[in-house]
Design an enzyme around this catalytic site. Sequence first.
Site, mmCIF file in Angstrom:
data_model
loop_
_atom_site.group_PDB
_atom_site.id
_atom_site.type_symbol
_atom_site.label_atom_id
_atom_site.label_comp_id
_atom_site.label_asym_id
_atom_site.label_seq_id
_atom_site.Cartn_x
_atom_site.Cartn_y
_atom_site.Cartn_z
ATOM 1 N N VAL A 14 0.837 -1.211 0.000
ATOM 2 C CA VAL A 14 0.000 0.000 0.000
ATOM 3 C C VAL A 14 0.872 1.261 0.000
ATOM 4 C CG1 VAL A 14 -1.741 1.304 1.284
ATOM 5 C CG2 VAL A 14 -1.942 -1.176 1.111
ATOM 6 N N TYR A 65 12.316 9.492 10.699
ATOM 7 C CA TYR A 65 11.329 10.327 11.397
ATOM 8 C C TYR A 65 11.652 11.824 11.255
ATOM 9 C CZ TYR A 65 9.238 6.222 13.698
ATOM 10 O OH TYR A 65 8.587 5.042 13.963
ATOM 11 N N GLY A 79 2.645 -2.081 9.333
ATOM 12 C CA GLY A 79 2.044 -3.116 10.167
ATOM 13 C C GLY A 79 1.760 -4.347 9.354
ATOM 14 N N ARG A 88 -10.257 -7.884 9.594
ATOM 15 C CA ARG A 88 -9.450 -6.702 9.909
ATOM 16 C C ARG A 88 -9.269 -6.576 11.417
ATOM 17 N NH1 ARG A 88 -12.881 -4.679 5.609
ATOM 18 N NH2 ARG A 88 -11.648 -4.444 3.734
ATOM 19 N N VAL A 118 -4.120 4.369 7.516
ATOM 20 C CA VAL A 118 -4.588 3.389 6.527
ATOM 21 C C VAL A 118 -4.525 1.979 7.106
ATOM 22 C CG1 VAL A 118 -4.326 2.561 4.145
ATOM 23 C CG2 VAL A 118 -3.648 4.884 4.717
ATOM 24 N N THR A 119 -3.550 1.772 7.972
ATOM 25 C CA THR A 119 -3.357 0.448 8.576
ATOM 26 C C THR A 119 -4.646 -0.028 9.231
ATOM 27 O OG1 THR A 119 -1.053 1.014 8.991
ATOM 28 C CG2 THR A 119 -1.923 -0.845 10.229
ATOM 29 N N PRO A 121 -6.973 -2.582 11.827
ATOM 30 C CA PRO A 121 -8.325 -2.085 11.572
ATOM 31 C C PRO A 121 -8.361 -0.556 11.690
ATOM 32 C CG PRO A 121 -8.180 -3.081 13.755
ATOM 33 C CD PRO A 121 -6.842 -3.246 13.129
ATOM 34 N N ASP A 148 -14.500 1.466 0.120
ATOM 35 C CA ASP A 148 -15.787 0.766 0.042
ATOM 36 C C ASP A 148 -16.785 1.616 -0.752
ATOM 37 O OD1 ASP A 148 -15.259 -1.147 2.770
ATOM 38 O OD2 ASP A 148 -14.302 0.813 2.670
ATOM 39 N N ARG A 151 -15.923 1.342 -4.382
ATOM 40 C CA ARG A 151 -16.364 0.041 -4.933
ATOM 41 C C ARG A 151 -17.875 0.074 -5.167
ATOM 42 N NH1 ARG A 151 -12.500 -3.035 -0.607
ATOM 43 N NH2 ARG A 151 -10.697 -3.260 -1.967
ATOM 44 N N HIS A 168 -23.774 10.049 -6.221
ATOM 45 C CA HIS A 168 -23.450 10.271 -4.813
ATOM 46 C C HIS A 168 -23.944 9.036 -4.095
ATOM 47 C CE1 HIS A 168 -22.067 14.338 -5.202
ATOM 48 N NE2 HIS A 168 -23.058 14.536 -6.058
ATOM 49 N N HIS A 175 -14.993 0.239 8.423
ATOM 50 C CA HIS A 175 -14.366 -0.266 7.199
ATOM 51 C C HIS A 175 -14.213 -1.764 7.427
ATOM 52 C CE1 HIS A 175 -11.702 -0.945 3.875
ATOM 53 N NE2 HIS A 175 -10.664 -1.196 4.634
ATOM 54 N N THR A 225 -4.639 -5.713 -1.292
ATOM 55 C CA THR A 225 -5.254 -4.751 -2.214
ATOM 56 C C THR A 225 -4.461 -3.455 -2.101
ATOM 57 O OG1 THR A 225 -6.773 -3.601 -0.709
ATOM 58 C CG2 THR A 225 -7.512 -5.730 -1.554
HETATM 59 P P1 NAD Z 1 2.640 -4.919 3.688
HETATM 60 O O1 NAD Z 1 2.910 -6.063 4.607
HETATM 61 O O2 NAD Z 1 2.961 -5.062 2.243
HETATM 62 O O3 NAD Z 1 3.412 -3.631 4.230
HETATM 63 C C1 NAD Z 1 3.492 -3.266 5.563
HETATM 64 C C2 NAD Z 1 4.894 -2.730 5.813
HETATM 65 O O4 NAD Z 1 4.948 -2.180 7.131
HETATM 66 C C3 NAD Z 1 5.978 -3.810 5.728
HETATM 67 O O5 NAD Z 1 6.901 -3.459 4.712
HETATM 68 C C4 NAD Z 1 6.628 -3.788 7.112
HETATM 69 O O6 NAD Z 1 8.019 -3.997 7.089
HETATM 70 C C5 NAD Z 1 6.297 -2.385 7.591
HETATM 71 N N1 NAD Z 1 6.310 -2.173 9.031
HETATM 72 C C6 NAD Z 1 5.866 -3.005 10.018
HETATM 73 N N2 NAD Z 1 6.040 -2.402 11.213
HETATM 74 C C7 NAD Z 1 6.602 -1.187 10.977
HETATM 75 C C8 NAD Z 1 6.993 -0.090 11.795
HETATM 76 N N3 NAD Z 1 6.838 -0.155 13.127
HETATM 77 N N4 NAD Z 1 7.510 1.008 11.206
HETATM 78 C C9 NAD Z 1 7.673 1.071 9.871
HETATM 79 N N5 NAD Z 1 7.317 0.071 9.043
HETATM 80 C C10 NAD Z 1 6.789 -1.032 9.590
HETATM 81 O O7 NAD Z 1 1.111 -4.553 3.895
HETATM 82 P P2 NAD Z 1 0.194 -3.695 2.899
HETATM 83 O O8 NAD Z 1 -0.482 -4.581 1.937
HETATM 84 O O9 NAD Z 1 1.001 -2.538 2.397
HETATM 85 O O10 NAD Z 1 -0.928 -3.179 3.930
HETATM 86 C C11 NAD Z 1 -0.579 -2.233 4.919
HETATM 87 C C12 NAD Z 1 -1.767 -1.957 5.842
HETATM 88 O O11 NAD Z 1 -2.779 -1.284 5.109
HETATM 89 C C13 NAD Z 1 -2.430 -3.232 6.396
HETATM 90 O O12 NAD Z 1 -2.804 -3.029 7.738
HETATM 91 C C14 NAD Z 1 -3.643 -3.394 5.519
HETATM 92 O O13 NAD Z 1 -4.664 -4.159 6.142
HETATM 93 C C15 NAD Z 1 -4.007 -1.942 5.325
HETATM 94 N N6 NAD Z 1 -4.923 -1.638 4.210
HETATM 95 C C16 NAD Z 1 -5.911 -0.745 4.466
HETATM 96 C C17 NAD Z 1 -6.807 -0.413 3.484
HETATM 97 C C18 NAD Z 1 -7.903 0.585 3.810
HETATM 98 O O14 NAD Z 1 -8.798 0.805 2.997
HETATM 99 N N7 NAD Z 1 -7.874 1.191 4.999
HETATM 100 C C19 NAD Z 1 -6.678 -0.975 2.193
HETATM 101 C C20 NAD Z 1 -5.637 -1.866 1.952
HETATM 102 C C21 NAD Z 1 -4.764 -2.192 2.976
#
Ligand code: NAD
Length: 307
Positions: A14, A65, A79, A88, A118-119, A121, A148, A151, A168, A175, A225
């Site tokens: 992401v 940072y 995460g 989630r 974004v992470t 849940p 959502d 979609r 709309h 989520h 995704t």
């Molecule tokens: P991913 O595993 O490809 O990437 C996550 C990255 O975070 C990894 O590269 C990991 O090394 C890094 N990471 C872990 N802990 C860390 C920290 N403390 N500091 C810095 N980096 C750290 O996962 P992804 O597919 O990119 O998904 C990321 C998050 O986004 C997930 O929680 C997923 O569920 C969420 N997501 C949310 C939506 C939404 O609509 N809100 C949509 C898609 C994915």
Amino acid sequence: MMKNKVTIIGAGMVGSTAAYSLIAAKSAEEVALIDVNKKLCLSQVMDLQHSVPFWGYTKVKVGSYADLKDSRIVIITCGSAQKVGETRLDLLKKNSEIIKSLIPEIFKRNPDIIVIMVTNPVDILTNIAIKLFPAKKNQIFGSGTILDSARFKFLLGEKIAVNPNSLHAYIVGEHGDSEVPLWSTVTIGNTPLDSFFKLSVAEKDEIFKTAKNAAYTIIEGKQSTYYAIAAGLVSLVDAVLYNKKTVFTVSHQINDLFGLKGVSLSLPLVIGAKGILRDININLSAREKKALKLSAKKLEEAEQGLL
Ligand code: NAD
């Protein structure tokens, strides 16, 4: 003057796709990527940098940072991602610890920064961040149900042969599994859906079910995704960087709406340079209100389970 700089924490699927999309859309002047996996982060940055001569001018770097100091926005995508069969909420424990340590680091370096969670849940993590820094409430929101709702609009647009941009149509609440489609207020242009096109209850259910379960379907085929959420993130970033005052169903803590308080979930809100600018006095049917309350209850219980 502050640069249009965005720091992305998490250089996985992401985070890196969001960075790529920001470069392609020429939204940000500078993008800094941070990840605990330094090797992955460097590889992502190199690959992204090599796209810049084709797209334009964005500076892309491996960040730390310290980059938060002159960033206008931080996007949190770090995460664990959702695995096959995992909800989630299963991710809650793992990711809440990361967020609790991250948020103070962010505001310590830049009290004015806008935080886009974004992470997953996403609703609970947004709420945790807001509880840690209530004074920064309007600067913190989650991507929530923007995906959502997109979609939902896509599927509905296909069904009734109208460009989704002319619809709309919102999905609100969690989520996740308890999210709520607002059928009662769907409009095509400014015409209510039911006056424009008659959809049966079964057809409506099918559209919503497909939208709601899209993440599970996609994850089964390709583990995660990222394209659509990345596009949504570009829209959110643009709304902040250019003070666009655009309406999105982002996740935010509600204070006294339909009897709900202190829980973060998605509702349509106006986003601009200072983050959340205002809410919208949305009309919900009695059924939608009830479903929203159930969604809030589920999120509250999940968050409490953490305490
Ligand atoms: P991913 O595993 O490809 O990437 C996550 C990255 O975070 C990894 O590269 C990991 O090394 C890094 N990471 C872990 N802990 C860390 C920290 N403390 N500091 C810095 N980096 C750290 O996962 P992804 O597919 O990119 O998904 C990321 C998050 O986004 C997930 O929680 C997923 O569920 C969420 N997501 C949310 C939506 C939404 O609509 N809100 C949509 C898609 C994915």
